[in-house]
Scaffold this motif. Structure first.
Motif, PDB file in Angstrom:
ATOM      1  N   TYR A  33      -3.677  10.433  -2.049  1.00  0.00           N
ATOM      2  CA  TYR A  33      -3.063   9.462  -1.151  1.00  0.00           C
ATOM      3  C   TYR A  33      -1.965   8.618  -1.796  1.00  0.00           C
ATOM      4  O   TYR A  33      -1.794   7.439  -1.452  1.00  0.00           O
ATOM      5  N   GLN A  90       4.065   4.777  -2.458  1.00  0.00           N
ATOM      6  CA  GLN A  90       3.289   4.412  -1.279  1.00  0.00           C
ATOM      7  C   GLN A  90       1.855   4.869  -1.472  1.00  0.00           C
ATOM      8  O   GLN A  90       1.620   5.978  -1.964  1.00  0.00           O
ATOM      9  N   TYR A  92      -1.530   5.620   0.802  1.00  0.00           N
ATOM     10  CA  TYR A  92      -2.041   5.764   2.164  1.00  0.00           C
ATOM     11  C   TYR A  92      -3.536   6.054   2.111  1.00  0.00           C
ATOM     12  O   TYR A  92      -4.087   6.748   2.974  1.00  0.00           O
ATOM     13  N   SER A  95      -6.255   1.166   4.358  1.00  0.00           N
ATOM     14  CA  SER A  95      -5.465   0.372   5.287  1.00  0.00           C
ATOM     15  C   SER A  95      -5.463  -1.103   4.861  1.00  0.00           C
ATOM     16  O   SER A  95      -6.506  -1.625   4.453  1.00  0.00           O
ATOM     17  N   ILE A  97      -1.565   0.575   4.895  1.00  0.00           N
ATOM     18  CA  ILE A  97      -0.698   1.349   4.036  1.00  0.00           C
ATOM     19  C   ILE A  97       0.287   0.392   3.374  1.00  0.00           C
ATOM     20  O   ILE A  97       0.830  -0.510   4.025  1.00  0.00           O
TER      21      ILE A  97
ATOM     22  N   TRP B  47       4.690  -1.518   6.134  1.00  0.00           N
ATOM     23  CA  TRP B  47       4.149  -0.780   7.269  1.00  0.00           C
ATOM     24  C   TRP B  47       3.721  -1.748   8.364  1.00  0.00           C
ATOM     25  O   TRP B  47       3.048  -2.746   8.091  1.00  0.00           O
ATOM     26  N   GLU B 102       3.864  10.482  10.826  1.00  0.00           N
ATOM     27  CA  GLU B 102       2.769  10.323   9.868  1.00  0.00           C
ATOM     28  C   GLU B 102       1.721  11.388  10.145  1.00  0.00           C
ATOM     29  O   GLU B 102       1.135  11.432  11.226  1.00  0.00           O
TER      30      GLU B 102
END
Lengths: 108, 121
Positions: A33, A90, A92, A95, A97, B47, B102
């Motif tokens: 991730y 980044q 992911y 949460s 992100i 985001w 995404e």
């Protein structure tokens, strides 16, 4: 939330040189991730690397990613003129992100 | 290959709202979401939230809860228009707003070209 800290803020290098960019996470990120993006002014950001070390479609092999846990690295083996840009990591995994603040690779 | 096209720059007054479109084409987006990210001047990417266009379900970053609404309309079987509406605008909302595709638990790819929103009196 997971805070990503990128260093250095700016990297001044010449074409042909090697660039090493760091991304440090405030807590562990699973390798699946973690991604890296390239962005240039006025253009859409471009996915370079996903899952820490997998190059996205069409990305040249001079780009490579590595790392685990809280420390990740993007390496550009030999800088081409088109590689001078901003690079962001980044996560992911968790949460929300989050992204790092970016490293600007500029021509020396 | 999915493509995303965003609209041109906007100038808004503090306290007003902005609703930005993002047109997708070239893919049915099964299993994907349309996500929104912004970048303020001198800042990193942030985001904001996403929508799953096939089911119309959205979720948002806590920072923007109550101020952002993301929606999507289906134009054809392989084209959607997603919208991101941000209300109660303040100067700190001045940023380039991007939409992107995404993958489920995946990275963002591809991205739209971005829309600059300037909030100024």
């Amino acid at each position: 939330e997971i805070v990503l800290t990128q260093s250095p803020g700016t990297l001044s290098l010449s074409p042909g040189e090697r660039a090493t960019l760091s991304c440090r996470a405030s807590q562990s990120v699973r390798s699946t991730y973690l991604a890296w993006y390239q962005h240039k002014p006025g253009q859409a950001p471009r996915l370079l690397i996903h899952s820490t070390s997998s190059r996205a479609t069409g990305i040249p092999d001079r780009f490579s990613g590595s790392g685990s846990g809280t420390d990740f690295t993007l390496t550009i083996s030999r800088l081409e003129p088109e590689d001078f840009a901003v690079y962001s990591c980044q996560q992911y995994d968790t949460s929300p992100i989050t992204f790092g603040g970016g490293t600007k690779v500029e021509i020396k | 290959q999915v493509q995303l096209v965003q609209s041109g720059a906007e100038v808004k007054k503090p306290g007003s709202s902005v609703k930005l479109p993002c047109k997708t084409s070239g893919g049915a987006l099964r299993g994907y979401s349309i996500t929104w990210v912004r970048q303020a001047p001198g800042q990193g990417l942030e985001w904001m939230g996403r929508i799953f266009p096939l089911v119309g379900v959205a979720d948002y970053a806590q920072k923007f809860q109550g101020r952002v609404t993301i929606s999507a309309d289906r134009s054809t079987s392989t084209a959607y228009i997603a919208y991101m509406e941000l209300s109660s605008l303040r100067s700190e909302d001045t940023a380039v707003y991007y939409c992107a595709i995404e993958a489920a638990a995946g990275p963002f790819d591809p991205w739209g070209q971005g829309t600059l929103v300037t909030v100024s009196s």
